[in-house]
Design a protein around this motif. Sequence first.
Motif, PDB file in Angstrom:
ATOM      1  N   LEU A   6      81.649  82.654  48.642  1.00  0.00           N
ATOM      2  CA  LEU A   6      82.382  83.795  49.205  1.00  0.00           C
ATOM      3  C   LEU A   6      82.436  84.957  48.218  1.00  0.00           C
ATOM      4  CD1 LEU A   6      85.339  82.030  51.066  1.00  0.00           C
ATOM      5  CD2 LEU A   6      83.214  82.940  52.022  1.00  0.00           C
TER       6      LEU A   6
ATOM      7  N   SER B 147      85.485  92.643  56.324  1.00  0.00           N
ATOM      8  CA  SER B 147      85.044  91.298  55.960  1.00  0.00           C
ATOM      9  C   SER B 147      85.153  91.081  54.458  1.00  0.00           C
ATOM     10  CB  SER B 147      83.603  91.072  56.419  1.00  0.00           C
ATOM     11  OG  SER B 147      83.501  91.156  57.827  1.00  0.00           O
TER      12      SER B 147
ATOM     13  N   THR C 289      87.276  88.099  53.075  1.00  0.00           N
ATOM     14  CA  THR C 289      86.548  87.138  52.248  1.00  0.00           C
ATOM     15  C   THR C 289      87.170  87.031  50.868  1.00  0.00           C
ATOM     16  OG1 THR C 289      84.493  87.643  53.427  1.00  0.00           O
ATOM     17  CG2 THR C 289      84.288  86.566  51.291  1.00  0.00           C
TER      18      THR C 289
ATOM     19  N   GLN D  19      81.066  88.671  48.872  1.00  0.00           N
ATOM     20  CA  GLN D  19      81.794  89.898  48.583  1.00  0.00           C
ATOM     21  C   GLN D  19      80.911  90.916  47.877  1.00  0.00           C
ATOM     22  OE1 GLN D  19      85.566  88.115  46.776  1.00  0.00           O
ATOM     23  NE2 GLN D  19      86.269  89.996  47.739  1.00  0.00           N
TER      24      GLN D  19
END
Length: 480
Positions: A86, A112, A116, A90
Amino acid sequence: MTSTPNFRVAEGTTIVGTRAEDHRLRITEAWRLTGVSALWVGALIVVAIWVRGGGLQDLLSPLTGGAVADTLTSSGRITGLVASYLLLLQVLLMARVPLFERAFGHDALTRSHRRTGFWSFWLIIAHVVLIVLGYAATASQGVLAELWQVVTTFEDMLPATLGTLGFVALVFLSLRRLRRAQRWETWHLLHLYAYVGVVLVLPHQLSTGADFVGSQVASVFWWSLWSLAAACTLVFRIVRPLWMSAHHQLHVESVRPDGERGVTVVIAGSDLHTMGTQAGQFFVWRFLDGHGWPWGHPFSVSSLPDDSHLNITVRVVGDGTRRIAALRPGTRVIAEGPYGHMTAGVRRGRDLLMIGAGAGVAPLVSLLEVLPYSPGHATLVVRDSTAGAILLDHPIRRLVSTRGLTALSLLGPRSRGGSPWVPEALRPPDGPSFLGRWVRDPSLTDVYLCGPGPWMASVRKDLHRLGFTHDHVHFENFNI
């Protein structure tokens, strides 16, 4: 006050076919499918690394008479892997990778990225807790003693600890209330420290992680994935903007007042039509006029570029925009973009409803200059404090007289009851009732929306109450 009709509607404009728009929509959907597939393939490979390293077997070991410590440690391994993936996402989501920009749009990527980030943070915390509990259970010693031993004796764990503490501080400062209290420049600088945290945290996975120590293939894959993310950030956030700005020789030609509290900046250069800019898109602009140049600001183009010029229109509200209002002709410009999915390519219906607040009117005007529509089938609603504050008044009036646009202005302080996005002077201050007067059929109408985040959320709520579905409401939010 509500003003509907100072504007004259022209007759005789006819709508152009929408075959090109259908083609662009299919391309956008193809990019989205490709982007989602790439992300899921990466996630499946990460899980496969854990399974290949015996993670699933260790997780279920109590069912076959094994130790609970194995379950804790295995859970810590998978949470650490997913948290790292994750973190990688990013970086990729904000690296301006064309695949993801075209697939999801800047607005969705930014949301997102935020979500995230929080998920990654909590998984990092879970990873630390589970690993320490598992190791402590295996060594039959106290949790705090095991934590101290891990931090002080395991390879690369001290920098990983510092990186984790940095993530904790960054997540705390990312809480919405604290985020809104910070200046844009301060937040931008703090956010850059996330990259430092990644550099500090990553090495311990490869030097001490069970899933990588025993597998050269997994290590090569992991390093390759992170090298790709670093390369994308370097190329698309630094190299490409510098090259593009130098190649097109971007510079400020003039700055002229626009409304009572706005300016239009005319940016000149060469071959600007080859930049691939679409109406409704924006760039992150850096003006090389002094100490504030590193801080980029997102502004939409208010008119599509021709061969040598493009315009951006800015509401002067703070230090950064006051600096832009004082720009001198000849100032060099670095432009990062174009970004944004609020373009002709997402249009699905026949009619158009454009709703903008303040500087949010700029991308809507650029769209109205190029989108096909018949007279009376496009409506622009402008929300502002006073009539004099409205930006791009002259281009709006030109569209009314030449294209048959219906232009409305909603002026004054916001409503204290009813729909908060409409002014108090509107009677009744009910958003759906007002919008219903200008919408023939929600299923045949596309709404393009741009303005402050909370204001747009209020408008979207009323649009959905009126019967609009998500795929007919298109918006861009720069302040998430």
